[in-house]
Design an enzyme around this catalytic site. Structure first.
Site, short mmCIF file in Angstrom:
data_model
loop_
_atom_site.label_atom_id
_atom_site.label_comp_id
_atom_site.label_asym_id
_atom_site.label_seq_id
_atom_site.Cartn_x
_atom_site.Cartn_y
_atom_site.Cartn_z
N THR A 152 0.91 -1.21 -0.11
CA THR A 152 0.07 -0.18 -0.06
C THR A 152 0.61 1.21 0.09
O THR A 152 1.32 1.75 -1.12
CB THR A 152 -0.90 0.23 1.23
OG1 THR A 152 -0.39 -0.22 2.32
CG2 THR A 152 -2.10 -0.95 1.01
N LYS A 178 4.08 -6.87 4.44
CA LYS A 178 3.72 -5.32 3.63
C LYS A 178 3.39 -4.50 5.09
O LYS A 178 2.96 -4.94 6.14
CB LYS A 178 2.75 -5.18 2.94
CG LYS A 178 1.19 -5.73 3.03
CD LYS A 178 0.44 -4.76 3.86
CE LYS A 178 0.13 -3.64 3.29
NZ LYS A 178 -0.47 -2.60 4.13
N THR A 189 -0.45 -9.73 13.46
CA THR A 189 0.64 -9.11 12.79
C THR A 189 -0.17 -8.29 11.61
O THR A 189 -1.36 -8.48 11.46
CB THR A 189 1.56 -10.05 12.11
OG1 THR A 189 2.06 -9.53 10.88
CG2 THR A 189 0.89 -11.40 11.63
N GLU A 275 6.02 4.72 7.36
CA GLU A 275 5.76 5.73 6.50
C GLU A 275 6.66 6.87 7.10
O GLU A 275 6.54 7.41 8.39
CB GLU A 275 4.31 6.09 7.08
CG GLU A 275 3.53 5.14 6.30
CD GLU A 275 2.02 5.28 6.67
OE1 GLU A 275 0.93 4.84 5.75
OE2 GLU A 275 1.67 5.72 7.81
N ASN A 399 -0.02 10.59 5.53
CA ASN A 399 -1.20 10.44 6.49
C ASN A 399 -2.18 11.48 6.21
O ASN A 399 -3.46 11.26 6.53
CB ASN A 399 -0.81 9.98 7.91
CG ASN A 399 -0.36 8.67 7.89
OD1 ASN A 399 -1.27 7.51 7.50
ND2 ASN A 399 0.65 8.46 8.22
N THR A 404 -6.23 11.17 -0.79
CA THR A 404 -6.50 12.02 -1.87
C THR A 404 -5.63 11.63 -3.09
O THR A 404 -4.74 10.68 -2.90
CB THR A 404 -6.02 13.66 -1.55
OG1 THR A 404 -4.55 13.45 -1.18
CG2 THR A 404 -6.94 13.99 -0.39
#
Lengths: 404, 404
Positions: A152, A178, A189, A275, A399, A404
């Site tokens: 993702t 992932k 997990t 991230e 985030n 968008t």
């Protein structure tokens, strides 16, 4: 952004396990976004799932299908099918049934998995439109494509693979995972799919996976948010020439150790690709009285936005680590006994800043992309390690812009 | 950045309470950074402190001085005197002794408070060099200057003031507070200094403060990090003409209600000025079974980096709220009974997205600077409210640059 150079490794094929993926345009228009994994008849399957009370529709379904001799995994990225009520369950089942039709199996033999945005209806027609293509694409050497298809916000594909020897015969363990946000797996997990050609009974396989997940995936955190969709599956195809692995044998120990290494590697890769991550922090809590308090202290540090932003800035602002240890909620902590290290530099001892500490030493450690923080509690003999990453502008950007 | 327009209010002087501040250059070169508050003889004092196990040296000392008829508070900003070991205690006591010399009191009658960076030695000589000037500056109408002097990363000074009537006589309650990061007061609070001219015995005063703090300061969070230095003090000078307030009387109720309003206002101002805040989020959990589970759910939402970044982006990504409720750790939650509202817009009911929900409605609420999130658990009759703010680029910037 990611920490370190993380090339996709050589992925050893697993006899009896095939993978096929395609793009159906759920959210991605380029990368594959659905993946089918097929196991030959006669294998066994183990899985651990999120403890989030609002687990997603596919998690509910996968749990109920787990003991019905599953042979297919159906994974989509781009939509989590979570917070979707009864319709979500129906949608997930419809996808399982559709795949079963393609492969001449039963819907109950398909475990569904979804990852992506929460709360939007699963685009069933779109998803099922690609199943024939994914099935046609099934092959034992498609692990790299599979690792891409489940991504993702990940910036690189994650895999780990080992060949071990069981009774003189090679046995392979290969897996993919992932991330990269809503990551604090809780007794379960994020998405991880691991396969082996070992022959091992399902109950024993479940024990192996639960133990390995507890000390790998359950010891990482990007942001403290436990997803609704976490799941990790271990398929054992029994395709290897090695004999069946039994409990309480040296072979089982060898298998478990290898599985643990594969899970740890897959978990670490998720943190390296957290991230917005620019730094990998390895938080080691030693001399704890219990595993629970060691993990509590480590995770309190790992979740502190103040600690994470200080690491982003490479600022040896160790007072924030001290404050996090102090608020963790461990009863009767004695500050005088606690030692805190940044790398090998002692920063706190005897209730205050170490006399030997210099800002220069702290800065030298902080400038590194991978940093170990060690906290010695002076209470017992238990050690635990939690991996996390820093908190950067990019975490906020990713985030804030996610939908968008 | 701060949420809303927050002009400093009219601050009613409190008879018997004087405030004096000056700049000694601890970290600030312009703004005052030390503050002395003096109470006339014959008053009483209550205080609540941080539950962080590694509470700072001044917190230790203030606790031990609290029952020795304190008459002076000595506050510095720019240095927390935390994580400073035995030297920190000696330094804090030296400052108390120095102030006692200036005002002809006892060191034990001085409560010290510090806020700022953790782990650096308190600059005692610098601090004490300004005490004569601060004492010379003491005046009943210096509340605005006092509110400025205790600021760290705050962008505006915080105050609240009320005049109530006790037995037909006016009684004043006036207080100041500061934030703006490492804010999740735990059974205590950040720095807050409140004074009243009411006459009220110390034990009863402590009860009032503990109750008011629990439902105001202990219901806010900027970043989930509980400071080492949180403290809130309530001075009662007995300077008003009103008679002494006794337990179990209507007057005590009136006093407590007013104190609660003042504390709530001071707490809300801290959130409005949370580091990098662009939005105020009022998280209301209704129909909980216990206060503990209501607060747990509200704080899990308040601490979720994913929820906070979505609000920064004005993105009605309500799945993140749902996921936070689900991971809060409440046993036997039933998703089907839960309702979630953004403002007055129902987003979740019957286990999934409300049929009446539209993205447009969600967006309309999210565009507002102050947003109420209501979660109905369908388990009981308890309601609790927690205030928090969003997570912006500026939060990262402020905390990455804090020590530079």
């Amino acid at each position: 952004m990611a920490v370190g150079h993380n090339p996709f490794p050589e992925m050893h094929s697993v006899k009896g396990i095939k993978l096929g993926s395609t793009n159906v345009g759920i959210k991605q228009t380029v990368r594959d976004d659905i993946l089918v994994i097929e196991m030959a008849a006669g294998g066994s399957c183990a899985a651990v799932f999120t403890q989030n009370a609002f687990c997603a529709a596919p998690v509910h379904l996968a749990k109920s299908h787990l003991n019905q001799e599953p042979r297919w995994l159906l994974i989509n990225s781009g939509n989590a099918n979570a917070g979707t009520g009864k319709q979500g369950l129906q949608d997930a089942f419809a996808c399982c049934a559709s795949l079963a039709g393609e492969v001449d199996g039963l819907a109950q033999q398909v475990l569904p998995f979804s990852t992506g945005v929460i709360g939007e209806p699963l685009p069933v027609a779109k998803l099922t439109s690609g199943l024939a293509a994914a099935v046609a694409n099934l092959a034992e050497d498609h692990w790299p494509q599979a690792a891409q298809a489940i991504m993702t916000t990940d910036t690189f594909a994650k895999g780990a693979s080992e060949i071990i020897s069981i009774a003189g015969q090679p046995v392979t363990i290969t897996g993919i995972s992932k991330g990269a946000g809503m990551i604090q797996p809780n007794m379960a997990t994020m998405l991880g799919f691991i396969a082996t050609d070992a022959s091992i009974e399902a109950g024993l396989l479940q024990q192996s996976l639960a133990a390995a997940a507890e000390h790998s995936f359950n010891r990482i955190s990007v942001d403290g948010d436990t997803s609704t969709n976490d799941a990790c599956v271990l398929l054992a195809s029994a395709g290897a020439a090695a004999p069946e692995i039994s409990a309480d044998t040296p072979e089982y120990e060898v298998f478990n150790a290898a599985l643990h290494r594969v899970c740890k590697r897959l978990a670490e890769l998720i943190i390296r690709d957290g991230e917005g991550a620019t730094k990998l922090m390895r938080i080691v809590v030693e001399q704890a009285d219990t595993v629970a308090e060691a993990v509590l202290v480590a995770k309190t540090i790992a979740h502190s936005p103040l600690v994470k932003t200080a690491f982003f800035a490479s600022d040896p602002n160790w007072g924030r680590i001290l404050a996090a240890v102090g608020r963790a909620g461990v009863e009767n902590l004695e500050l005088e006994k606690i030692e805190i290290y940044l790398g090998t530099v002692c920063i706190v001892e005897n209730g205050g800043r170490s006399p030997s500490y210099t800002e220069q030493d702290g800065q030298r450690v902080m400038n590194q992309p991978e940093i170990t923080i060690t906290v010695r509690l002076g209470r017992g003999a238990v050690s635990e390690e939690v991996l996390t990453c820093d908190f950067s502008y990019d975490y906020v950007r990713i985030n804030a812009e996610y939908r968008t």
